[in-house]
Design a protein around this motif. Sequence first.
Motif, PDB file in Angstrom:
ATOM      1  N   PRO A 158     -72.649  80.527   1.482  1.00  0.00           N
ATOM      2  CA  PRO A 158     -71.404  80.576   2.278  1.00  0.00           C
ATOM      3  C   PRO A 158     -70.139  80.584   1.431  1.00  0.00           C
ATOM      4  O   PRO A 158     -69.139  81.213   1.807  1.00  0.00           O
ATOM      5  N   LYS A 159     -70.154  79.919   0.276  1.00  0.00           N
ATOM      6  CA  LYS A 159     -68.988  79.915  -0.600  1.00  0.00           C
ATOM      7  C   LYS A 159     -68.719  81.317  -1.160  1.00  0.00           C
ATOM      8  O   LYS A 159     -67.567  81.749  -1.257  1.00  0.00           O
TER       9      LYS A 159
ATOM     10  N   GLY B 155     -77.701  75.275  -7.493  1.00  0.00           N
ATOM     11  CA  GLY B 155     -77.711  74.246  -6.471  1.00  0.00           C
ATOM     12  C   GLY B 155     -78.430  74.729  -5.217  1.00  0.00           C
ATOM     13  O   GLY B 155     -79.395  75.488  -5.290  1.00  0.00           O
ATOM     14  N   ASN B 156     -77.930  74.332  -4.084  1.00  0.00           N
ATOM     15  CA  ASN B 156     -78.556  74.639  -2.792  1.00  0.00           C
ATOM     16  C   ASN B 156     -78.047  75.971  -2.244  1.00  0.00           C
ATOM     17  O   ASN B 156     -76.843  76.161  -2.079  1.00  0.00           O
ATOM     18  N   ARG B 157     -78.961  76.876  -1.944  1.00  0.00           N
ATOM     19  CA  ARG B 157     -78.564  78.192  -1.447  1.00  0.00           C
ATOM     20  C   ARG B 157     -77.766  78.095  -0.151  1.00  0.00           C
ATOM     21  O   ARG B 157     -76.860  78.899   0.089  1.00  0.00           O
ATOM     22  N   LYS B 158     -78.106  77.137   0.683  1.00  0.00           N
ATOM     23  CA  LYS B 158     -77.393  76.990   1.954  1.00  0.00           C
ATOM     24  C   LYS B 158     -75.952  76.560   1.733  1.00  0.00           C
ATOM     25  O   LYS B 158     -75.122  76.690   2.636  1.00  0.00           O
ATOM     26  N   GLN B 159     -75.653  76.076   0.540  1.00  0.00           N
ATOM     27  CA  GLN B 159     -74.287  75.673   0.219  1.00  0.00           C
ATOM     28  C   GLN B 159     -73.532  76.746  -0.548  1.00  0.00           C
ATOM     29  O   GLN B 159     -72.359  77.009  -0.265  1.00  0.00           O
ATOM     30  N   PHE B 160     -74.186  77.382  -1.547  1.00  0.00           N
ATOM     31  CA  PHE B 160     -73.413  78.329  -2.361  1.00  0.00           C
ATOM     32  C   PHE B 160     -73.287  79.706  -1.730  1.00  0.00           C
ATOM     33  O   PHE B 160     -72.286  80.398  -1.967  1.00  0.00           O
TER      34      PHE B 160
ATOM     35  N   TYR C  82     -66.649  74.327  -4.998  1.00  0.00           N
ATOM     36  CA  TYR C  82     -68.106  74.210  -4.930  1.00  0.00           C
ATOM     37  C   TYR C  82     -68.593  73.313  -6.048  1.00  0.00           C
ATOM     38  O   TYR C  82     -68.279  73.554  -7.227  1.00  0.00           O
ATOM     39  N   ARG C  83     -69.325  72.285  -5.659  1.00  0.00           N
ATOM     40  CA  ARG C  83     -69.840  71.306  -6.603  1.00  0.00           C
ATOM     41  C   ARG C  83     -68.716  70.774  -7.485  1.00  0.00           C
ATOM     42  O   ARG C  83     -67.709  70.297  -6.976  1.00  0.00           O
TER      43      ARG C  83
END
Length: 249
Positions: free
Chosen positions: A60-61, A53-58, A95-96
């Motif tokens: 931080p997770k 998915g999006n690096r800016k999202q995963f 996440y997702r």
Amino acid sequence: MNIEKAYLVSLADKYEIPAFCNEDPSQFLRWYKRDRVCDIECASFIAAMLAFGNRKQFIPKIKIILETADKTCGCISSWLKHSCPDFPKGKEKFYRFYSYDDMHCLFSEMAQILESYNSMGDFFKKKWQENKEDLLLDSIISQAFPESSIVPKGKNSANKRIHMFLRWMVRQNSSVDLGIWNWYSQEKLLIPLDVHVMQEGIKLGLLPKNAGATKKTAIKLTNEMNEVFPGDPSRGDFALFGLGVDTEK
């Protein structure tokens, strides 16, 4: 070497550098000092499983997990073995499409491995040797997590995240990949194939236009990359990534 091969080598040289890690999930390979092999493996495996998915999202997770582990237990391996304190449970998505309970299932199966072995690497090495080295290591990793939905299991799929994890653990003499599993040959690694890498392979004529994100395609692309990077075909991952970045400029 023809110009196409030279170009791919130049791209790999350009992008296989420490700065590559700054915005990449490979940054988590160095979350712990190099002598803490068990923690490196655990942190890297979790990072690889969430790297879609999006690096800016995963990214931080992944940081949330590792920071929680360090705060509560001092390191990720100890945190896993103590049932992951301070990490919520429930059906709410983490996440997702993966929930907190899905993450706990992954953590639990990792902890089961650590209860009997010094590290995940020791476990996978033993299982690989028990299979008389007939199976590729990605299949052994998939089989080790029968309950976890986050670990890829498709026999015919590319299983990109597992192969990325293996690239991190196995490749030697890299400024990005750690190469701490010297018992497995980097010649056996498959390209971590995703849609982006596949598209670049098609543009270069390395893959047919109708190629799909399958294990068969990953094997074909790996064989092509072995012509460019003999004995180290997964280095082509950096080249194809770099090619896409250069094309977008």
